[in-house]
Design a protein around this motif. Sequence first.
Motif, PDB file in Angstrom:
ATOM      1  N   GLU A  35     -15.565  22.059   0.363  1.00 57.50           N
ATOM      2  CA  GLU A  35     -14.907  22.273   1.635  1.00 57.50           C
ATOM      3  C   GLU A  35     -13.434  21.929   1.528  1.00 57.50           C
ATOM      4  O   GLU A  35     -13.077  20.817   1.142  1.00 57.50           O
ATOM      5  CB  GLU A  35     -15.582  21.399   2.694  1.00 57.50           C
ATOM      6  N   ARG A  36     -12.601  22.887   1.871  1.00 58.61           N
ATOM      7  CA  ARG A  36     -11.144  22.702   1.912  1.00 58.61           C
ATOM      8  C   ARG A  36     -10.636  21.918   0.693  1.00 58.61           C
ATOM      9  O   ARG A  36      -9.971  20.893   0.824  1.00 58.61           O
ATOM     10  CB  ARG A  36     -10.741  22.005   3.205  1.00 58.61           C
ATOM     11  N   ALA A  66      -2.749  24.752  -7.448  1.00 54.88           N
ATOM     12  CA  ALA A  66      -3.754  25.458  -8.234  1.00 54.88           C
ATOM     13  C   ALA A  66      -4.958  25.815  -7.379  1.00 54.88           C
ATOM     14  O   ALA A  66      -5.618  26.819  -7.622  1.00 54.88           O
ATOM     15  CB  ALA A  66      -4.189  24.606  -9.414  1.00 54.88           C
ATOM     16  N   LEU A  67      -5.265  24.988  -6.398  1.00 50.59           N
ATOM     17  CA  LEU A  67      -6.341  25.282  -5.461  1.00 50.59           C
ATOM     18  C   LEU A  67      -5.792  25.091  -4.055  1.00 50.59           C
ATOM     19  O   LEU A  67      -5.225  24.050  -3.740  1.00 50.59           O
ATOM     20  CB  LEU A  67      -7.535  24.346  -5.676  1.00 50.59           C
ATOM     21  N   ASP A  68      -5.953  26.088  -3.238  1.00 55.83           N
ATOM     22  CA  ASP A  68      -5.333  26.071  -1.923  1.00 55.83           C
ATOM     23  C   ASP A  68      -6.419  26.285  -0.872  1.00 55.83           C
ATOM     24  O   ASP A  68      -6.832  27.418  -0.623  1.00 55.83           O
ATOM     25  CB  ASP A  68      -4.269  27.181  -1.879  1.00 55.83           C
ATOM     26  N   ASN A  69      -6.924  25.168  -0.332  1.00 56.89           N
ATOM     27  CA  ASN A  69      -7.905  25.255   0.749  1.00 56.89           C
ATOM     28  C   ASN A  69      -9.127  26.101   0.393  1.00 56.89           C
ATOM     29  O   ASN A  69      -9.479  27.030   1.119  1.00 56.89           O
ATOM     30  CB  ASN A  69      -7.233  25.854   1.986  1.00 56.89           C
ATOM     31  N   VAL A  70      -9.748  25.778  -0.711  1.00 60.42           N
ATOM     32  CA  VAL A  70     -10.883  26.574  -1.157  1.00 60.42           C
ATOM     33  C   VAL A  70     -12.181  26.018  -0.562  1.00 60.42           C
ATOM     34  O   VAL A  70     -12.481  24.832  -0.706  1.00 60.42           O
ATOM     35  CB  VAL A  70     -10.971  26.576  -2.695  1.00 60.42           C
ATOM     36  N   SER A  71     -12.914  26.854   0.152  1.00 65.72           N
ATOM     37  CA  SER A  71     -14.218  26.467   0.693  1.00 65.72           C
ATOM     38  C   SER A  71     -15.251  27.485   0.238  1.00 65.72           C
ATOM     39  O   SER A  71     -15.099  28.679   0.498  1.00 65.72           O
ATOM     40  CB  SER A  71     -14.181  26.435   2.224  1.00 65.72           C
ATOM     41  N   LEU A  72     -16.289  27.010  -0.455  1.00 63.48           N
ATOM     42  CA  LEU A  72     -17.331  27.904  -0.967  1.00 63.48           C
ATOM     43  C   LEU A  72     -18.639  27.126  -1.016  1.00 63.48           C
ATOM     44  O   LEU A  72     -18.641  25.899  -1.028  1.00 63.48           O
ATOM     45  CB  LEU A  72     -16.987  28.381  -2.392  1.00 63.48           C
ATOM     46  N   GLY A 126      -7.367  13.515  -8.140  1.00 65.43           N
ATOM     47  CA  GLY A 126      -6.271  13.661  -7.199  1.00 65.43           C
ATOM     48  C   GLY A 126      -6.378  14.907  -6.352  1.00 65.43           C
ATOM     49  O   GLY A 126      -5.381  15.399  -5.853  1.00 65.43           O
ATOM     50  N   TYR A 127      -7.595  15.416  -6.188  1.00 63.04           N
ATOM     51  CA  TYR A 127      -7.767  16.567  -5.303  1.00 63.04           C
ATOM     52  C   TYR A 127      -8.039  16.062  -3.890  1.00 63.04           C
ATOM     53  O   TYR A 127      -8.403  14.896  -3.685  1.00 63.04           O
ATOM     54  CB  TYR A 127      -8.923  17.439  -5.782  1.00 63.04           C
ATOM     55  N   SER A 128      -7.891  16.927  -2.927  1.00 64.27           N
ATOM     56  CA  SER A 128      -8.318  16.571  -1.585  1.00 64.27           C
ATOM     57  C   SER A 128      -9.353  17.581  -1.143  1.00 64.27           C
ATOM     58  O   SER A 128      -9.365  18.716  -1.616  1.00 64.27           O
ATOM     59  CB  SER A 128      -7.121  16.565  -0.630  1.00 64.27           C
TER      60      SER A 128
END
Lengths: 349, 306, 283
Positions: C8-9, C29-35, C66-68
Amino acid sequence: MAIRGGTQPLTGTEMNRPADPAAARPLLSVRDLSIRAGSLELVRGVSFDLQPGTMTALVGESGSGKSLTAQAILGLLDREVYTVAGADLRFQGGRLGFDGNRLPKGFRGQLTGYVLQDPTSALDPTMTVGRQIAEMFVVHRRMDMRSALKEAAKMLDFVRIPNAASRIGDYPHQFSGGMKQRVLIAMAVALSPRLLIADEPTTALDVTVQAEILALIDDLRVQLDMAVLIITHDFGVVYQCADRVMVMYAGKLVEGGETLQITQNGRHPYTRGLIASIPDLDDLDRPVVAIPGQPPRPESSWIDSCAFHPRCAWKADRCIAEAPAMEQLDGGDIVRCFEWPRVVAGAGP
Amino acid sequence: MIGYVGSRLFNAAATLVAAVIATFIMIRIAPGDPVLVLLGDLATPDQIAAARIEYGLDRPIYEQLLIYLGKAFTLDFGNSIIQGRPAVDIVAQRMLATLTLGAFTFALVIAAALPLGLLAALYHDRWFDKATSNTSLVVLGIPDFWLGLVFILVFARWMQILPSSGWSSPSSIVLPAVTLALPLIAVNMQLMRNEAIGVLNSNMVKILRAKGMPTSRIVSHHVLRNALLPVLTVGGVQFGHLLGGAVIVETVFGWPGLGKELISAIGYRDYAVVQACIFIMTFLVVAVNFAVDFGYRLIDPRLRRV
Amino acid sequence: MTAALEIERLNFAYSSSGLISSGAVALKALDNVSLSVEPGRVLGIVGESGSGKSTLLRTIVGLNRGYSGTIRYRGQTVDHAAGNARMAPFRAGVQMIFQDPGGSLNPFRTIRQTLTAALARAPSAAPERDRLGVLLEQVGMNASALDRRPCEFSGGQLQRLAIARALACDPTVFLCDEPTSALDVSIQAQILDLFAKLKNDGRAFIFVTHNLGVLGQIADTIAVMFRGRVVEVGPARRLIAEPKEAYTAALIAASPRLKHRGVLLENARARLVPRASATGSVL
C-alpha cells in the motif's frame, strides 16, 4: 559522406519485396562452413547465400552456432581456439579465406560492418564516441582527425542521435543503451558497407528501443542498399523484419527460406516447435507449447542421427539411424528433415 | 571537481594526522628509554632527570602529544638527540635520496613492465609469454638482499663497472634501483599481461577488428589505456611502499635514504628523527595516492564527475 | 480472501549524495505503488529499464531500507527491522527467483547440500530423503541431479533447481524477477508451464518481466510500471486487448508479434527522431 540513396520516405511494401534468388548474383555465398574448437564440432556444413539489399535472419538458441557462423565470415574467430574448415566463402564473386589475415584489404570496415548484442562492452570507455567513429575515416579514408570528426558528427545524425554535433565529444557512459547501440551502428555503417552483420543487436534493449533500432537498421538497409544478416533468437523480430530466415540447431542449418513461408508453414519440427513456444499477444488462448528436453551440448555427437530427434515429436526410426541431408526445394527453400512431408501434411506426431 | 579535490584533500590531511598520532603512541609504547641510550649506563639519576626536563619527557603524555602535534605541522620535530641537529634537516636530506631512488626505480618498472606485459599478452601462451612468466616467478622467489649482494659481487667486485655502495656518483643508483625494480617489474608485468589479455578478448577489440583497425592501432589506441587502469592503482600503492620499504636494499647498498635513517633512529630511540621520518613517509604515500587518483580520472572518463 | 501479499502506497527513493553534488539528488524509484496478489494468482508487472519493477521486488523482501508505505504478508504488516524470530515466516514464505538461474545456487555445493540447507529452514515430518526427491520431482527433475554441482546443468535446469530451492521453504509467494529472460525460448515455455503448475497449487506470484507476451500467458492481472509509478492495472486479457493508457499501448505496439507483418517497423519509424540533415539544420 558516401551515403547512397538519401533519405526518401519508406513504405511498408519495400520491405516485403520478393527476393528472386536465381536472378541476382549473391553478395555473399557461404559453402560448407565448419567450425571446430579442439575436438568439438560447433558448426557443421553451413551453406547459404545473401542477396544484396535484403535482410536475412539467422535464428537459433544459445549454442546453436549462429554467432560463430557470423564471426567466421568476418574472420573474427580466435585462431588459437577455433579452426574453420572445409569452407568456400565468396564475397561479390571473389573468393575469401576464413583466416582473418588473408581477408582482402578493407573487407572489414569498408565492405562489411558488425554490430553485437552488448553495446556497452563493445565501445571503448576511454575514448569519445566521436573519435571512435572518426577512426573509421582516419584509417580507411586517410582523413585527418578534424575532418574525420565532422564526418563522425554526420554519422551520429544519420543514425538519428539528437543534437549529434554536440555529442561527438561525449564518452560512451554518457549515452543510454539504445543510444550506444546507435553509436555502434554508426561505426559499422560509416563507410557504407555492402553487408551488415548484426548479432542480437536488440536483445539487451527495452522493447520500445528495440523497435526503433530495428527500424533504423531497416532504413539503413534501404538507403545504403546493404545486405543485413541479423542474428536473433526471437521469431517475432524475424517475422517483422526479415525477408528470409535460416534456422540453426546444434551447429547445422535445419531450415531456410522466405520468412512468411517459414513462420507460417515451417517444415522442420524444430522451427514449428520454436514458434509454438512463443507466447502470442494476438492469441492468448493459444497455449505456449514447450519443446521438451534440453538443447544438445556441443560435446554430444549426432553424426549418425538427427540432432533434434531426442526432442522431436515426429521422430521415426530413420531419424536415429542416420542424419538427414539438406534438401533443396522449389523456390530456394531448404530443409533438413526426413519427416517434413508428414509435418507439413499435418499428420500430427 | 573543486568539491572533489576539497574532499580528497581533507581525507589526505586526516590520514596524516592519524599517522602522526599513531606514531606518537606506538613509539612510547615501545620498550627502551631514550635518555638511557643517550647518556649511557654510567649516568647519574640527576643527569637523567635533567635530560628528561630538557627534552620535555617529564610532562604528561597528552601534553607531549599536543605540543608534538602543533609542531609537526610546522615541520618542527625538535633536535635529534643523537646528532644534535634539527630532525627535519636530517630527514629532508634523506628524503631527497629516497625520492631519487624511488623515482628512478619506478621509471625502470614502467619502462620494463608495461611493454613486456603487453607483449606477453599479444603472444599469449607462446614461448615469449611462457619465458617471461617463468622468469618473473623466479625473480619473485629471490630475496632482495641476496639479489643485492649478488649484484655487488658481480658488477662491483668482479666486473668493477658499478660502485657497490653509497651515493658518490650518478651510477651509484643503478644497482639499488635494479634490485628494487626487479620484483616490481615481475609483478606489474604479470598484472599488465592479465589485464591486456582480458581487454584483447573483449567485445571492444572484436568490434575494433571488425572495423578493420590494424592491430598496432588497436593496441596503441585502445588496449593500452584500458589495460593500464588497474595497473595504475597497484602502481600507486607500490610507489608508496617503495618509499618506506626500501630499508633492506638501502642498507645493503649503503644508500643514504629514509629507510636506513629510520632503522638507526629506532635503534637509538631518537624520537624526533623517527617521527619526522614517518611523517614525511606518510606525506609521500598520501601525495602519491592523491596523484594516482587524478591520473586514474584522466584515463577513465567514467570517473570524472560532471 | 486475504491477499497473500499486499502493498500500500509504497514509496522509495535511491539517494545519490556526494560531498560536491548540490544537495542530495533523490531518484524516485517507487512512487505511491499499491498492488496486491491473492493465493493462486499471478500478478504480472511489466515495464522497461528504470521503471522500478525490480526495485519493487527488492523493497518487498527488505533489500531497500528507508521506504515508506505498508507491506502486508497474509494480512500481517511486515516490519523489516523486526528480529529474526518475527521475520522468519515472511522470509521463508516469500521466495525470490532471479533472472540469472545459477545466481541463487552456491557453485561449490552439490544440489543435495543446497536443498538440504534450504529444507532445514522449513521443518516438516517427512524424512529428508523423500523430500529431496519430491522437490526435484515437483520441478521436473530427478534424483540423479542431487550429487552434481550447478556448473553441470544448463540454464533451464538451473532455473528449475533454483525453483526447487525456493520450494523447499514451502513459500506462499514467489517473487520472480525476469525468471525466463536469460533462457532460450523453447526452455522459457517449460519454465512457464512449471510456474502455472505451482500457481494451481495455490501459490501466489508477482512476476516481473519486460515481455508482455509472457505475462499474457501466465498473469491474471497485469500492472504496467513507468518511472516508478503504476500507470495501468487490469485483468491481463483486457489490458492487452484494450489498453487504456498510451504507454501500455506503446509497449504492446513495440512487442514483436507473429501477425501484422511490418507493423512493428512502421510504428517505430513514426517515433524515430528526424535527422538534422533532413530538417535542414546545420551540423
